[in-house]
Design a protein around this motif. Structure first.
Motif, PDB file in Angstrom:
ATOM      1  N   CYS A 223       3.616  -7.028  -0.637  1.00 42.80           N
ATOM      2  CA  CYS A 223       3.018  -6.203   0.422  1.00 42.80           C
ATOM      3  C   CYS A 223       3.745  -6.373   1.760  1.00 42.80           C
ATOM      4  O   CYS A 223       3.871  -5.423   2.536  1.00 42.80           O
ATOM      5  N   ILE A 224       4.215  -7.553   2.057  1.00 47.76           N
ATOM      6  CA  ILE A 224       4.838  -7.795   3.374  1.00 47.76           C
ATOM      7  C   ILE A 224       6.314  -7.454   3.364  1.00 47.76           C
ATOM      8  O   ILE A 224       6.827  -6.796   4.285  1.00 47.76           O
TER       9      ILE A 224
ATOM     10  N   LYS B  46      -1.008  -3.049   8.545  1.00 49.92           N
ATOM     11  CA  LYS B  46      -1.640  -2.499   7.339  1.00 49.92           C
ATOM     12  C   LYS B  46      -1.101  -3.172   6.073  1.00 49.92           C
ATOM     13  O   LYS B  46      -1.831  -3.321   5.096  1.00 49.92           O
ATOM     14  N   PHE B  47       0.176  -3.575   6.105  1.00 51.31           N
ATOM     15  CA  PHE B  47       0.701  -4.295   4.939  1.00 51.31           C
ATOM     16  C   PHE B  47       0.062  -5.690   4.815  1.00 51.31           C
ATOM     17  O   PHE B  47      -0.207  -6.181   3.718  1.00 51.31           O
TER      18      PHE B  47
ATOM     19  N   GLU C 113       3.104  -3.135  10.586  1.00 54.23           N
ATOM     20  CA  GLU C 113       3.052  -4.259   9.648  1.00 54.23           C
ATOM     21  C   GLU C 113       1.627  -4.721   9.403  1.00 54.23           C
ATOM     22  O   GLU C 113       1.331  -5.358   8.390  1.00 54.23           O
TER      23      GLU C 113
ATOM     24  N   THR D 184      -2.934  -6.286   5.821  1.00 59.68           N
ATOM     25  CA  THR D 184      -4.282  -5.994   5.348  1.00 59.68           C
ATOM     26  C   THR D 184      -4.310  -5.899   3.825  1.00 59.68           C
ATOM     27  O   THR D 184      -5.173  -6.479   3.146  1.00 59.68           O
ATOM     28  N   PHE D 185      -3.332  -5.115   3.303  1.00 58.78           N
ATOM     29  CA  PHE D 185      -3.270  -5.001   1.841  1.00 58.78           C
ATOM     30  C   PHE D 185      -3.019  -6.353   1.181  1.00 58.78           C
ATOM     31  O   PHE D 185      -3.609  -6.678   0.135  1.00 58.78           O
ATOM     32  N   SER D 186      -2.139  -7.144   1.770  1.00 60.06           N
ATOM     33  CA  SER D 186      -1.843  -8.448   1.157  1.00 60.06           C
ATOM     34  C   SER D 186      -3.065  -9.357   1.177  1.00 60.06           C
ATOM     35  O   SER D 186      -3.327 -10.100   0.221  1.00 60.06           O
TER      36      SER D 186
ATOM     37  N   ARG E  59      -4.843  -2.038  11.736  1.00 52.55           N
ATOM     38  CA  ARG E  59      -4.189  -1.220  10.717  1.00 52.55           C
ATOM     39  C   ARG E  59      -3.837   0.189  11.177  1.00 52.55           C
ATOM     40  O   ARG E  59      -2.935   0.826  10.645  1.00 52.55           O
TER      41      ARG E  59
ATOM     42  N   PRO F 184       8.295  -3.336   1.452  1.00 54.00           N
ATOM     43  CA  PRO F 184       8.638  -2.142   2.273  1.00 54.00           C
ATOM     44  C   PRO F 184       9.867  -2.389   3.151  1.00 54.00           C
ATOM     45  O   PRO F 184      10.700  -1.475   3.320  1.00 54.00           O
ATOM     46  N   LYS F 185      10.002  -3.568   3.730  1.00 51.25           N
ATOM     47  CA  LYS F 185      11.147  -3.830   4.614  1.00 51.25           C
ATOM     48  C   LYS F 185      12.440  -3.850   3.811  1.00 51.25           C
ATOM     49  O   LYS F 185      13.459  -3.290   4.246  1.00 51.25           O
TER      50      LYS F 185
END
Length: 876
Positions: free
Chosen positions: A848-849, A802-803, A800, A805-807, A792, A852-853
């Motif tokens: 989460c994945i 950290k995203f 990516e 991780t959140f997911s 992360r 952001p993109k």
């Protein structure tokens, strides 16, 4: 004093009895038999070859006497001349004379009679019996005094009286044929071996009355009986029978033989205060008359009387004055007959005729309310009554109407007819017997001059003849006739007319049990002149959907009605409703009177909650496809190409499948839907997590590849990434395949969670393999989270990891909380929780994945450059 009188009379009777037993049989020198003094002076007699004794309570009450014990007691005095019973005695004379005129029955044999008045008292009855057995001995053909002149007695009317008489006559083997003693106790041949009767035993009447009460639905009745064997035994047998049929008796009243006015008032007060509307009375008319009189005086109404045969056709009770309180009385009466020429014989009565009848004078004076002035003594045991008018002796009986010459209800009189003719047939068979064929011994018939009482009893047991009215007369082993009754109802053809005894049914004990009672309910007029059957219950019948609960300390007929429990019904309104459980797939309606199919419950598309979940799943799939479209449009941009665009598209495909698999959990479970929803869930999430795991490894390897001398990145190129995803997914496919082959999920009806409805759900089949599927998904998620957590903080402007991780945090949090929610959710909400967990975890990964993109692609296209992505965080 009355007790002393009875004891002294019994004592004197005992001495006479002992004298009769031990007196020697002898003949006097002149060849005539010794003449004994008759114990009773009021005797109506006529000589004959065979003399029959007759005992009738012509007077109903006795008069107390003072005993000085210094001289012989005076002649017994009675009161209450009963014209009905006097008619019975006259009928016996008529039947005997009719037989004497017959050329078929007892030809060349003349029957005589001696008629006694017993006054309805045991003492008088025993004195009469002793007088009969102490009559002059008869001379045989050789001139010797051998047998008693009276070999048989017809009587008495009361059961208690007949019991007392039978005990005396048993010592001399003299049979007694009663026309009105119906007590069941007299059927005991051990105690009364020489007792016969032409009236049915009260066993039949008690059974008939109990069946009648049960037929009309009366479950709360009162009983009344006279203080004698007839009354006490009758109500005891009736009570035992109705209790067996589920009927309760509220009270039991005994009428004393000589009741005080206060005792009569107490009896009427008990009846009036009771809640039972039906009163069943076992008593003769003389005993119940004081109660009826007080009943009428207090103007008690609203009670339905059920009478025994002893008073149901009594004109003494069914008077115009009594009908206000006793209208609609119903009860069983013995069979009646229209006897031809009897009324003419009764009307031909002449007080001046010979032989002198001591009872005719009292009848004449009572009937015509005048006093006779003749040379004959009064003769009757009753005290003479002086009238102002003097009788001429030429008054005509047929000019008057009374109980005496009323031949419309010849019931007891018909029993007297049966008794006399039964005796005549037995005497005929005895005197004109036929020698048995093949007998080696010489058998001779009985000698009319040497007739033994036991011989008459022997032939009485075998008598079997049909009366001129069509009734078969014979005695069973207990000396009883067939139990047969008419059901009589008191009705009036006009408001001021006399009572009509209308036959509305009958009872025959010889028929099968379900055919014994036959009646016409629509022809009955009840108390108050109504045609509607009155009710008599302690508690009203429970309506449909209720059951009864007995009140503490009260009879079973007194109860409260409570609703049936859920799942049970009662669809009857009888006196004994029971709540029966519904079948397994049925449930009770709100009224608890019908079983209806249980509500089938499952998470459906049509309900609001199901529609919401389906909309969320379709929305998720639509958003996923939209993201895939965006990525496809910008597939050549750095942010899409980063970390292998193939994995991104594969991940989007798995997410779309995750959203769509939620739809398989909606709708009715079936053989194909249950395996589909479980396997689609396991494979979709296994593919999704495999893609995320590969992405995480790519991030880690990409960072390692930037370090000098590290060539690890060459092992995680696209072919290796695709192979990793394939291997991870194939392992889940293998587990699911084993699950489907060994024990696949299948639909079941859950009847144990809710009693009122059926939950359709999918059984796991093999719980172990289901745990393997979930466990494998959990291992992939945990491993992916661990690797993403380690990566992360890698120096990257768009890391990516950290995203991911959140997911994975959202994914693990959702499925960890899913377990207790799944266990505690009832019914269809269990499936809703599972769908919610699928959607929540899928939306978590998608947002989460890919959010952001997509944000950069759409809103920050200037940052969609390789330079920006590769730069460290915070710099260009």
């Amino acid at each position: 004093m009355p007790l002393i009188i009875i004891e002294m009379d019994l004592l004197s009777g005992t001495f006479l009895l002992l004298f009769a037993l031990f007196a020697p049989v002898s003949s006097v020198p002149d060849g005539s038999c010794e003449q004994w003094t008759d114990l009773e002076s009021s005797v109506v007699h006529k000589d004959g070859d065979v003399v029959l004794g007759g005992m009738f309570p012509i007077h109903s009450k006795g008069v107390e006497q003072e005993l000085s014990f210094k001289s012989l007691p005076d002649r017994r005095t009675c009161r209450g001349f009963n014209m009905r019973v006097f008619r019975w005695s006259q009928a016996m004379v008529f039947f005997i004379e009719e037989i004497n005129r017959s050329n078929v029955l007892l030809p060349n044999v003349t029957l005589g009679y001696r008629l006694y008045d017993t006054c309805g008292l045991e003492v008088h009855s025993m004195r009469t019996a002793l007088s009969v057995v102490s009559q002059p001995l008869k001379s045989d053909s050789a001139g010797a005094c051998t047998s008693p002149s009276i070999p048989l007695i017809v009587g008495d009317s009361g059961s208690t009286l007949s019991m007392a008489i039978s005990r005396v006559l048993n010592l001399f083997n003299v049979p007694l044929v009663s026309y009105f003693a119906s007590c069941a106790c007299l059927s005991d041949k051990n105690r009364f071996p020489y007792f016969f009767r032409t009236i049915p035993s009260d066993v039949n009447q008690a059974r008939a009355l109990a069946r009648l009460v049960k037929h009309f639905g009366w479950t709360w009745v009162g009983t009344m009986g006279a203080d004698d064997a007839y009354g006490r035994t009758g109500i005891d047998m009736f009570t035992a029978e109705v209790v067996r049929l589920g009927v309760c008796v509220e009270y039991r009243v005994i009428i004393p033989k000589l009741p005080s006015q206060q005792r009569v008032r107490d009896i009427v007060r008990t009846i009036r205060a009771s809640t039972a509307r039906v009163v069943v009375a076992f008593a003769i008319e003389e005993d119940i008359e004081p109660v009826v009189r007080e009943f009428v005086r207090q103007n008690v109404t609203g009670k339905q009387w059920v009478a025994s045969e002893a008073w149901v056709t009594s004109t003494l009770i069914s008077t115009r004055e009594n009908l206000a309180s006793l209208s609609g009385t119903i009860g069983f009466a013995i069979r009646r007959a229209q006897i031809p020429r009897l009324r003419d014989f009764l009307n031909s009565l002449n007080v001046l005729a010979e032989p002198y009848n001591p009872f005719v004078r009292e009848f004449w004076e009572t009937q015509f309310q005048c006093s006779l002035n003749t040379t004959h003594p009064h003769g009757s045991m009753a005290e003479p009554v002086r009238y102002n008018k003097t009788c001429t002796g030429w008054e005509r009986v047929d000019d008057t109407d009374s109980i005496y010459n009323d031949v419309s209800q010849l019931r007891v009189t018909y029993n007297v007819h049966k008794a006399i003719y039964a005796v005549a047939h037995s005497l005929h068979n005895l005197l004109y017997c036929e020698q048995r064929q093949g007998s080696s011994t010489s058998e001779t018939c009985a000698d009319v001059h040497n007739l033994q009482p036991w011989q008459v009893a022997q032939y009485l047991r075998k008598v079997n003849y049909t009366t001129q009215f069509g009734d078969v007369v014979h005695f069973d082993k207990n000396g009883d006739p067939v139990g047969s009754y008419d059901l009589v109802n008191w009705q009036r053809s006009s408001s001021d007319g006399p009572v009509d005894y209308v036959t509305v049914g009958r009872f025959d004990s010889i028929l099968p049990q379900d055919e014994q009672l036959a009646l016409s309910s629509e022809g009955i007029v009840w108390h108050g002149g109504t045609r509607e059957v009155p009710g008599s219950v302690c508690s009203e019948s429970c309506p449909r959907g209720y059951r009864k609960v007995t009140r503490a300390g009260q009879p079973v007929c007194c109860y409260d009605c409570v609703p049936c429990a859920d799942g049970t019904i009662s669809n009857t309104t009888g006196q004994d409703p029971e709540c029966t459980p519904c079948p397994e797939d049925f449930w009770s309606n709100e009224e608890h009177d019908t079983c209806i199919p249980k509500q089938i419950e499952f998470l459906s598309y049509t309900e609001a909650f199901g529609m919401g979940l389906a909309a969320a799943a379709i929305l998720g799939a639509t958003v996923t496809l939209a993201v895939a479209a965006i990525f496809l449009r910008h597939r050549n941009t750095p942010i899409v190409r980063a970390n292998n665009s193939e994995l991104s598209f594969l991940l989007l495909l798995s997410l779309c499948l995750c959203f769509l698999c939620a739809l398989t959990f909606l709708g009715q479970p079936s053989r194909w839907a249950c395996p589909l929803r479980r396997t689609s869930f396991g494979l979709s999430f296994a593919l999704c997590l495999s893609c995320l795991l590969s992405k995480t490894l790519v991030v880690l390897m990409a960072f390692r590849a930037t370090l000098p001398g590290n060539n690890a990145a060459r092992w995680f190129r696209p072919p290796q990434q695709r192979l990793g995803v394939f291997i991870c997914s194939v392992l889940q496919v293998m587990v699911c395949a084993a699950w489907l082959v060994k024990a696949p999920p299948y639909p079941v009806k859950n009847n144990w969670l809710y009693r009122d409805r059926i939950i359709l759900e999918c059984h796991l089949g093999s719980a172990a393999l289901f745990c393997c599927v979930l466990g494998y998904i959990g291992c992939l998620a945990a491993f992916c989270f661990l690797l993403a957590f380690l990566a992360r903080k890698l120096p990257d402007n768009f890391n990516e990891a950290k995203f991911i991780t959140f997911s994975m945090l959202i994914f693990c949090a959702v499925w960890i909380t899913y377990i207790p929610a799944y266990v505690s959710s009832p019914g269809k909400f269990t499936v809703a929780v599972e769908i919610f967990a699928i959607l929540a975890s899928s939306f978590g990964v998608l947002l989460c994945i890919f959010f952001p993109k997509c944000y950069i692609i759409i809103f920050l296209p200037e940052n969609n450059t390789k330079r920006y992505l590769m730069s460290q965080k915070g710099g260009r």
